[in-house]
Design a protein around this motif. Structure first.
Motif, PDB file in Angstrom:
ATOM      1  N   LYS A 170       4.437  11.633 -14.509  1.00  0.00           N
ATOM      2  CA  LYS A 170       5.614  11.419 -15.343  1.00  0.00           C
ATOM      3  C   LYS A 170       5.601  12.436 -16.466  1.00  0.00           C
ATOM      4  O   LYS A 170       4.524  12.758 -16.953  1.00  0.00           O
ATOM      5  CB  LYS A 170       5.588  10.024 -15.964  1.00  0.00           C
ATOM      6  N   PRO A 171       6.681  12.914 -16.976  1.00  0.00           N
ATOM      7  CA  PRO A 171       8.039  12.665 -16.478  1.00  0.00           C
ATOM      8  C   PRO A 171       8.242  13.296 -15.097  1.00  0.00           C
ATOM      9  O   PRO A 171       7.602  14.307 -14.783  1.00  0.00           O
ATOM     10  CB  PRO A 171       8.926  13.363 -17.518  1.00  0.00           C
ATOM     11  N   ASP A 194       5.118  -1.119 -15.758  1.00  0.00           N
ATOM     12  CA  ASP A 194       5.257  -2.085 -16.854  1.00  0.00           C
ATOM     13  C   ASP A 194       6.273  -1.640 -17.893  1.00  0.00           C
ATOM     14  O   ASP A 194       6.610  -2.406 -18.780  1.00  0.00           O
ATOM     15  CB  ASP A 194       3.895  -2.395 -17.502  1.00  0.00           C
ATOM     16  N   GLU A 195       6.754  -0.407 -17.795  1.00  0.00           N
ATOM     17  CA  GLU A 195       7.759   0.033 -18.765  1.00  0.00           C
ATOM     18  C   GLU A 195       9.148  -0.011 -18.150  1.00  0.00           C
ATOM     19  O   GLU A 195       9.388   0.597 -17.109  1.00  0.00           O
ATOM     20  CB  GLU A 195       7.456   1.469 -19.217  1.00  0.00           C
ATOM     21  N   ARG A 196      10.027  -0.701 -18.865  1.00  0.00           N
ATOM     22  CA  ARG A 196      11.384  -0.875 -18.352  1.00  0.00           C
ATOM     23  C   ARG A 196      12.082   0.474 -18.144  1.00  0.00           C
ATOM     24  O   ARG A 196      12.665   0.738 -17.101  1.00  0.00           O
ATOM     25  CB  ARG A 196      12.174  -1.724 -19.347  1.00  0.00           C
ATOM     26  N   HIS A 197      11.958   1.349 -19.137  1.00  0.00           N
ATOM     27  CA  HIS A 197      12.640   2.644 -19.037  1.00  0.00           C
ATOM     28  C   HIS A 197      12.116   3.455 -17.865  1.00  0.00           C
ATOM     29  O   HIS A 197      12.871   4.167 -17.218  1.00  0.00           O
ATOM     30  CB  HIS A 197      12.437   3.461 -20.317  1.00  0.00           C
ATOM     31  N   ALA A 198      10.832   3.336 -17.612  1.00  0.00           N
ATOM     32  CA  ALA A 198      10.244   4.095 -16.507  1.00  0.00           C
ATOM     33  C   ALA A 198      10.805   3.601 -15.174  1.00  0.00           C
ATOM     34  O   ALA A 198      11.122   4.403 -14.291  1.00  0.00           O
ATOM     35  CB  ALA A 198       8.727   3.951 -16.535  1.00  0.00           C
ATOM     36  N   GLN A 236      13.667   2.096 -14.713  1.00  0.00           N
ATOM     37  CA  GLN A 236      15.076   2.471 -14.633  1.00  0.00           C
ATOM     38  C   GLN A 236      15.239   3.950 -14.324  1.00  0.00           C
ATOM     39  O   GLN A 236      16.095   4.337 -13.528  1.00  0.00           O
ATOM     40  CB  GLN A 236      15.785   2.138 -15.949  1.00  0.00           C
ATOM     41  N   ALA A 237      14.381   4.785 -14.960  1.00  0.00           N
ATOM     42  CA  ALA A 237      14.519   6.228 -14.758  1.00  0.00           C
ATOM     43  C   ALA A 237      14.204   6.602 -13.314  1.00  0.00           C
ATOM     44  O   ALA A 237      14.914   7.395 -12.690  1.00  0.00           O
ATOM     45  CB  ALA A 237      13.597   6.973 -15.719  1.00  0.00           C
ATOM     46  N   ALA A 297       1.529   8.638 -15.943  1.00  0.00           N
ATOM     47  CA  ALA A 297       1.706   9.648 -16.984  1.00  0.00           C
ATOM     48  C   ALA A 297       0.435  10.455 -17.196  1.00  0.00           C
ATOM     49  O   ALA A 297       0.455  11.489 -17.837  1.00  0.00           O
ATOM     50  CB  ALA A 297       2.112   8.968 -18.290  1.00  0.00           C
TER      51      ALA A 297
END
Lengths: 246, 355
Positions: A101-102, A10-14, A16-17, A82
């Motif tokens: 995560k990370p 649900d997290e965009r940055h996650a 993308q990463a 996470a």
């Protein structure tokens, strides 16, 4: 041919990463990214990826729900989360791997190797089925998740009139529609609140709030009448259970 | 039950003291009456010792008439009547004792008793006064102790709730999530990291430094939660919206620090985070004549997996407000049609200081 995979988070940055980290593996192609569990079910149905990188903590339909909804159609699952509090449940669900995560690039490399191994095995037919990670829940269920093709329905338990068993399926009868879920009635009965739902017959589990009357035609020949006028047979043992509840 | 019976040691000490007192008193009577020592001892000592038990009854009168709350005249009158009645009763018991003595060892007991009745009543009255004094001293000491303990307990509660507030702030989930966001940004948008780190350190600095202060301003608190929301916005992206509707004059108002953060954290955790499409957190702060009214609302998923029960964060906020303001402060929350709303009403501290 490269392996196809999708990312669900649900997290965009996650998303993308992870996608950026996976660029290092040309043998794995990310064909879609989903931002929630509902979309994930839909995409798996449409694109049939071989691997799913699945976040656990997501709104409404979480990672475990996605695995349950997909059942046998689930691809190889790699949980990405996470928080390590889900680890035990995640391993119970027979997922291939569990990443924290990370992301640690070295750990990710081992995961990719495992994915490749698993998919090789699948080709020679030694695929171990992904089972649902749902252990017996302590509290009665409040809602039921039903997958209808690529669509996910979330049904509040109190809106169910009755469940009907049909071979390996359970028909969930609501006021305005009927949904089919791949499950056994016995299992449904275990999940429901025993004070609100009663197994009145081998094939029927009814919501007591929707019961409007009982008709006795003869001894051991009784019929339950529901709010919407639907009549269902009551077996002898079912009548005993019903009487102890009312 | 009389507190003297609560501990055997106390009873023994008081009994011993009383024994000495009655011995002295009976010696005094012996000197006054000028009779044989063994006669005086046999008559007076048991009688005086008996008065010990008569005196105990005074405790209940003292309990009924607390020294600071009872009108002085009423206190004196009641104690005087009680004194006279008790001494009278005691003297009646005394004559029974004399009659008994005469039966087993006939002597001039009665004559002696009658002649010493005045001295006996004076000594009885005096001893009774001693009991009154002892009881009031005991009750005052106990009251004082209770007040001190209450103050200490209140202080402890405030400390504990403050500790919880800090704990919530630097909860590992928050740190994990923030670190995660930083790690993700490092791979995707490194340019954003610097700003995010600034927000995180400012957020932590406020949490750590203000947890030691008794008071912050509404403005300080708003900056703090804006920092927090800025950090969370990186995670939630377009799913998180906020609306702030704050009276300008409210910004300078004092309020307990770290009160808003747990509430906003709840709005995220039990609200925005549960919704597929996210939603809007609305913060309204109004400055009334006597109260500061804070309202925070957020949508939540009614079909969510978890039933949104009362959270630890909300409970600790309610406890802190109760500890600080007592009945003057109020916390209410409602859950309706997929909307969760929490309302705080705090007495304005300025209004309290300069009425």
């Amino acid at each position: 041919m490269s392996i196809t995979g999708i990312i669900v988070d649900d997290e965009r940055h996650a998303r993308q990463a992870l996608s950026a980290a996976l660029q290092a593996y040309p043998g794995l192609e990310i064909i879609a990214q989903c931002e929630n569990g509902v979309d994930a079910v839909k995409i798996v149905n449409e694109l049939r990826p071989q691997v799913m990188f699945l976040d656990i903590h997501m709104p409404r339909v979480d990672g475990f729900d996605v695995v349950e909804l997909l059942g046998e159609e689930a691809p190889v699952i790699v949980f990405v989360t996470a928080h390590d509090e889900y680890a035990i449940r995640a391993f119970d669900s027979n997922a291939l791997d569990y990443l924290l995560k990370p992301l640690d690039p070295e750990r990710l490399r081992r995961t990719i190797e495992r994915i490749e191994e698993r998919l090789d095995q699948d080709e020679i037919g030694r695929y171990t089925q992904v089972t649902t990670g749902h252990r017996q829940l302590q509290a009665p269920l409040r809602r039921i998740l039903v997958r209808d093709g690529s669509e996910v329905h979330v049904v509040p338990v109190n809106e169910v009139l009755y469940f009907e068993s049909a071979d390996d399926y359970v028909a969930i009868h609501l006021v305005d529609r009927t949904l089919i879920k791949q499950d056994r009635l016995q299992h449904m009965e275990e999940l429901m609140d025993p004070l609100n739902f009663c197994r009145i017959h081998r094939s029927f589990l009814i919501n007591l709030a929707c019961l409007s009357g009982i008709e006795t035609e003869a001894k051991d020949l009784r019929t339950a009448i529901l709010n919407n006028g639907r009549r269902l047979p009551i077996s002898r043992s079912g009548y005993h259970r019903l009487r102890s509840l009312l | 039950m009389h507190p003297i019976f609560a501990q055997g040691r106390n009873l023994l000490a008081a009994g011993g003291l009383w024994l000495a007192l009655s011995a002295i008193a009976s010696h005094l009577l012996y000197l006054l009456q000028g009779t044989e020592p063994h006669v005086a001892a046999a008559l007076y000592s048991p009688l005086l010792f008996l008065f010990f038990f008569f005196g105990l009854s005074n405790y209940y009168i003292c309990l009924e008439l607390p020294i600071r709350q009872t009108p002085f005249l009423r206190l004196i009158a009641t104690q005087l009547i009680a004194n006279a009645t008790t001494v009278l009763l005691w003297l009646v018991c005394g004559s029974v004792y004399v009659w008994f003595l005469n039966r087993i060892y006939p002597d001039h007991w009665e004559k002696l008793y009658r002649s010493s009745i005045m001295s006996l009543s004076s000594i009885g009255a005096l001893l009774y006064c001693f009991w009154i004094l002892a009881h009031y001293l005991f009750l005052m000491a106990r009251q004082h102790e209770a007040i001190e303990r209450e103050a200490l307990e209140k202080k402890l509660l405030i400390n504990e709730t403050e500790l919880q507030a800090i704990k919530a702030t630097i909860h590992p989930h928050f740190l994990y999530n923030s670190l995660n966001t930083v790690a993700n940004l490092a791979l995707t948008e490194p340019g954003k990291i610097h700003n995010l780190c600034l927000q995180i350190s400012e957020f932590l600095r406020y949490s750590v430094s203000y947890s030691r202060k008794a008071s912050a301003t509404v403005g300080d608190e708003l900056v703090h939660i804006q920092n927090y929301l800025g950090i969370e916005r990186e995670r939630f992206g377009t799913r998180l919206h906020t609306v702030f509707d704050v009276d300008e004059q409210a910004r300078e108002e004092p309020m307990p620090p770290l009160l808003l953060f747990p509430l906003i954290e709840n709005s995220i955790k039990h609200g925005i985070d549960t919704l597929l499409e996210g939603g809007t957190i609305t913060v309204r702060i109004r400055c009334g004549a006597e109260h500061l009214d804070i309202q925070i609302e957020n949508p939540f998923d009614e079909l969510g997996k978890k039933q949104g029960g009362s959270s630890i964060g909300l409970e600790s906020v309610a406890k802190r407000i109760q500890a600080q303001y007592g009945k003057e402060g109020r916390v209410t929350c409602t859950r309706q049609d997929g909307m969760f709303r929490v309302m705080l009403s705090l007495p304005r501290q300025r209004a309290l200081q300069n009425p």
